[in-house]
Design a protein around this motif. Structure first.
Motif, PDB file in Angstrom:
ATOM      1  N   LYS A  65     -88.506 -47.664 -43.300  1.00 19.58           N
ATOM      2  CA  LYS A  65     -88.526 -49.123 -43.233  1.00 19.58           C
ATOM      3  C   LYS A  65     -87.143 -49.589 -42.808  1.00 19.58           C
ATOM      4  O   LYS A  65     -86.144 -49.181 -43.394  1.00 19.58           O
ATOM      5  CB  LYS A  65     -88.881 -49.727 -44.587  1.00 19.58           C
ATOM      6  N   PHE A  82     -89.465 -53.449 -39.805  1.00 24.76           N
ATOM      7  CA  PHE A  82     -90.232 -52.453 -39.057  1.00 24.76           C
ATOM      8  C   PHE A  82     -90.571 -51.318 -40.013  1.00 24.76           C
ATOM      9  O   PHE A  82     -89.694 -50.779 -40.683  1.00 24.76           O
ATOM     10  CB  PHE A  82     -89.417 -51.909 -37.887  1.00 24.76           C
ATOM     11  N   ASN A  84     -92.457 -47.588 -40.209  1.00 22.18           N
ATOM     12  CA  ASN A  84     -93.018 -46.453 -39.480  1.00 22.18           C
ATOM     13  C   ASN A  84     -93.420 -45.387 -40.484  1.00 22.18           C
ATOM     14  O   ASN A  84     -92.578 -44.853 -41.185  1.00 22.18           O
ATOM     15  CB  ASN A  84     -92.000 -45.877 -38.496  1.00 22.18           C
ATOM     16  N   ASN A  89     -97.733 -47.949 -37.801  1.00 17.82           N
ATOM     17  CA  ASN A  89     -96.445 -48.555 -37.471  1.00 17.82           C
ATOM     18  C   ASN A  89     -96.677 -50.060 -37.414  1.00 17.82           C
ATOM     19  O   ASN A  89     -97.545 -50.527 -36.677  1.00 17.82           O
ATOM     20  CB  ASN A  89     -95.925 -48.052 -36.123  1.00 17.82           C
ATOM     21  N   THR A  90     -95.896 -50.814 -38.198  1.00 13.80           N
ATOM     22  CA  THR A  90     -96.093 -52.258 -38.259  1.00 13.80           C
ATOM     23  C   THR A  90     -94.759 -52.984 -38.181  1.00 13.80           C
ATOM     24  O   THR A  90     -93.700 -52.392 -38.392  1.00 13.80           O
ATOM     25  CB  THR A  90     -96.789 -52.689 -39.561  1.00 13.80           C
ATOM     26  N   VAL A  91     -94.835 -54.284 -37.901  1.00 11.20           N
ATOM     27  CA  VAL A  91     -93.692 -55.167 -37.997  1.00 11.20           C
ATOM     28  C   VAL A  91     -94.122 -56.340 -38.873  1.00 11.20           C
ATOM     29  O   VAL A  91     -95.227 -56.865 -38.718  1.00 11.20           O
ATOM     30  CB  VAL A  91     -93.200 -55.646 -36.609  1.00 11.20           C
ATOM     31  N   LYS A 104     -98.666 -51.956 -34.563  1.00 13.62           N
ATOM     32  CA  LYS A 104     -98.206 -51.555 -33.228  1.00 13.62           C
ATOM     33  C   LYS A 104     -99.425 -51.205 -32.377  1.00 13.62           C
ATOM     34  O   LYS A 104    -100.318 -50.472 -32.810  1.00 13.62           O
ATOM     35  CB  LYS A 104     -97.279 -50.352 -33.353  1.00 13.62           C
ATOM     36  N   THR A 112     -91.936 -52.359 -27.098  1.00 13.61           N
ATOM     37  CA  THR A 112     -92.968 -52.066 -28.086  1.00 13.61           C
ATOM     38  C   THR A 112     -93.736 -53.343 -28.364  1.00 13.61           C
ATOM     39  O   THR A 112     -93.148 -54.395 -28.578  1.00 13.61           O
ATOM     40  CB  THR A 112     -92.339 -51.539 -29.387  1.00 13.61           C
ATOM     41  N   TYR A 114     -96.623 -55.314 -30.656  1.00 11.42           N
ATOM     42  CA  TYR A 114     -97.363 -55.405 -31.906  1.00 11.42           C
ATOM     43  C   TYR A 114     -98.317 -56.586 -31.746  1.00 11.42           C
ATOM     44  O   TYR A 114     -97.929 -57.644 -31.253  1.00 11.42           O
ATOM     45  CB  TYR A 114     -96.419 -55.664 -33.079  1.00 11.42           C
TER      46      TYR A 114
END
Length: 144
Positions: A65, A82, A84, A89-91, A104, A112, A114
């Motif tokens: 993170k 962010f 992973n 994988n997210t934001v 993502k 990248t 999202y």
């Protein structure tokens, strides 16, 4: 005259003694942590970007993170996290006590993307381009 000078001297002495600051300070005030956190990039150099990063390993799988502070063109500060991990994988974008988490979808040409519903975040370098419907918000990473 002598009495007034003696009285004035006594008052000044009492004032000086009673106003003396105590080194122990106010017990109800919480002292701030004075420790400094240095963030390094993958080459071990100190990063000048405001960020916080943590890596957790469970059963050989790493979850990372990374938190950044971005600034919009109107001066608004936005927290961007962010995440992973092996599953996703997210934001997560937080502003005005609202958080939007976007998964993502793709990576191409150093950018990248999202996306969730009608919201899209495009991250390239130090910039984050946020689109929701007809609204477009440009964000830049803040520097220390």
């Amino acid at each position: 005259m002598k009495k007034s000078i003696l009285v004035l001297g006594a008052v000044l002495t009492l004032t000086a003694i009673s106003c003396k600051k105590s080194e122990s300070g106010n017990k109800s005030v919480i002292k701030a942590d004075s420790s400094e956190t240095l963030v390094t990039d993958t080459n071990g150099k100190v990063d000048s970007v405001t960020q916080s990063s943590s890596t957790i390993e469970v059963n050989g799988q790493k979850t990372e993170k990374t938190d950044f502070v971005y600034k919009a063109t109107d001066g608004t500060l936005v927290k961007v996290v962010f995440k992973n991990d092996p599953k996703e994988n997210t934001v997560a974008i937080t502003s005005n006590k609202k958080t939007f988490t976007l998964p993502k979808t793709e990576t191409k040409d150093g950018e990248t993307i999202y996306k969730k519903d009608d919201m899209t975040a495009r991250v390239k370098g130090d910039s984050l381009h946020l689109e929701q419907g007809n609204n477009i918000i440009e964000l830049k990473r803040t520097k220390i």
